[in-house]
Design a protein around this motif. Structure first.
Motif, PDB file in Angstrom:
ATOM      1  N   GLN A  76      -8.279  37.075  24.565  1.00 45.23           N
ATOM      2  CA  GLN A  76      -8.856  38.185  25.320  1.00 45.23           C
ATOM      3  C   GLN A  76      -8.064  39.468  25.082  1.00 45.23           C
ATOM      4  O   GLN A  76      -8.648  40.544  24.855  1.00 45.23           O
ATOM      5  N   SER A  77      -6.756  39.375  25.107  1.00 43.98           N
ATOM      6  CA  SER A  77      -5.913  40.550  24.966  1.00 43.98           C
ATOM      7  C   SER A  77      -6.072  41.223  23.609  1.00 43.98           C
ATOM      8  O   SER A  77      -6.072  42.455  23.513  1.00 43.98           O
ATOM      9  N   LEU A  78      -6.245  40.430  22.567  1.00 43.86           N
ATOM     10  CA  LEU A  78      -6.349  40.989  21.228  1.00 43.86           C
ATOM     11  C   LEU A  78      -7.771  41.374  20.836  1.00 43.86           C
ATOM     12  O   LEU A  78      -7.961  42.239  19.978  1.00 43.86           O
ATOM     13  N   HIS A  79      -8.771  40.751  21.448  1.00 40.18           N
ATOM     14  CA  HIS A  79     -10.152  40.944  20.977  1.00 40.18           C
ATOM     15  C   HIS A  79     -11.119  41.410  22.066  1.00 40.18           C
ATOM     16  O   HIS A  79     -12.323  41.266  21.908  1.00 40.18           O
ATOM     17  N   TRP A  80     -10.620  41.985  23.143  1.00 40.21           N
ATOM     18  CA  TRP A  80     -11.504  42.333  24.262  1.00 40.21           C
ATOM     19  C   TRP A  80     -12.524  43.414  23.887  1.00 40.21           C
ATOM     20  O   TRP A  80     -13.591  43.490  24.500  1.00 40.21           O
ATOM     21  N   GLU A  81     -12.225  44.228  22.890  1.00 40.66           N
ATOM     22  CA  GLU A  81     -13.162  45.288  22.520  1.00 40.66           C
ATOM     23  C   GLU A  81     -14.343  44.778  21.703  1.00 40.66           C
ATOM     24  O   GLU A  81     -15.339  45.467  21.539  1.00 40.66           O
ATOM     25  N   LYS A 119     -11.498  45.484  29.349  1.00 34.19           N
ATOM     26  CA  LYS A 119     -10.152  46.006  29.125  1.00 34.19           C
ATOM     27  C   LYS A 119      -9.184  44.867  28.826  1.00 34.19           C
ATOM     28  O   LYS A 119      -9.468  43.691  29.087  1.00 34.19           O
ATOM     29  N   ASN A 120      -8.052  45.228  28.275  1.00 34.59           N
ATOM     30  CA  ASN A 120      -6.986  44.278  27.947  1.00 34.59           C
ATOM     31  C   ASN A 120      -6.362  43.756  29.237  1.00 34.59           C
ATOM     32  O   ASN A 120      -5.826  44.529  30.032  1.00 34.59           O
ATOM     33  N   LEU A 121      -6.400  42.445  29.436  1.00 31.02           N
ATOM     34  CA  LEU A 121      -5.824  41.844  30.640  1.00 31.02           C
ATOM     35  C   LEU A 121      -4.529  41.079  30.333  1.00 31.02           C
ATOM     36  O   LEU A 121      -4.159  40.161  31.053  1.00 31.02           O
TER      37      LEU A 121
END
Length: 206
Positions: free
Chosen positions: A147-152, A180-182
């Motif tokens: 999620q943190s690396l690919h949320w966009e 957004k980055n979580l």
């Protein structure tokens, strides 16, 4: 092929992980300090005037609730709009610090994910580790990193499932996983504040 042991991976990565953890919590402390400074300047100092500032000062509307009427061209209103410009500066500082915190947290999750990969050749053969609600530690690390690396981009089903469970069981801090980055939300939830915290969890996956 001989796989590296988790202890070896952690030994070789300790310096970098310590540096990242120190940076995360330093940036987080700075972020909280900016928020407090902003709150004190734009709320507490104006309470006697009956002025209410919205959470998002760049888009919200300033409301004057004082007993004394304030005309459109009054000195008070001119001061408020001067402060509104200052509020935008605070918002830009907050955005920059928040990006730093989340980006660093994503890097730490990448180190954890890489440990799983090099020791176990992937998440499927990795032990579960501690339970966090209905999910395992390894799942939260793996999907938290994704999620943190690919949320966009497109949010994949395992990420959606993981974060929906986190929202249901632990709160709305995990809700905006597709916006957004979580990374920091995950790091904070896992309570990784120093290397020994990170190490204990990773050794549970050996």
């Amino acid at each position: 092929m001989k796989m590296i042991k988790m202890e070896e991976y952690l030994k070789e990565s300790e310096f970098a992980i310590n540096a990242i953890l120190a940076a995360i919590w330093h940036e987080h402390a700075e972020l909280e300090s900016i928020k407090v400074e902003m709150s004190q300047l734009f709320k507490v100092n104006w309470e006697s005037q009956g002025v209410v500032f919205p959470d998002n000062l760049s888009t919200g509307k300033i409301v004057v609730t004082g007993k004394r009427p304030v005309t459109f061209y009054s000195q008070e209103e001119e001061l408020l709009y001067d402060k509104r410009d200052e509020a935008r500066d605070f918002e830009y500082r907050i955005i920059a610090r928040q990006f730093s915190v989340d980006a660093l947290s994503g890097t730490l999750l990448q180190f954890a994910k890489q440990g799983i990969s090099v020791v176990h050749n992937g998440v499927k053969s990795c032990p579960d580790g501690r339970r966090l609600g209905s999910q395992s530690l390894k799942t939260i690390i793996w999907e938290g990193r994704n999620q943190s690396l690919h949320w966009e981009g497109e949010t994949h089903k395992p990420v959606r499932m993981c974060f929906k469970n986190l929202v249901r069981e632990f709160g709305l801090q995990f809700a905006h996983y597709n916006a957004k980055n979580l990374g920091f939300a995950v790091i904070n939830f896992l309570n990784w504040r120093k290397f020994s915290d990170f190490e204990a969890d990773m050794l549970s996956l050996k």
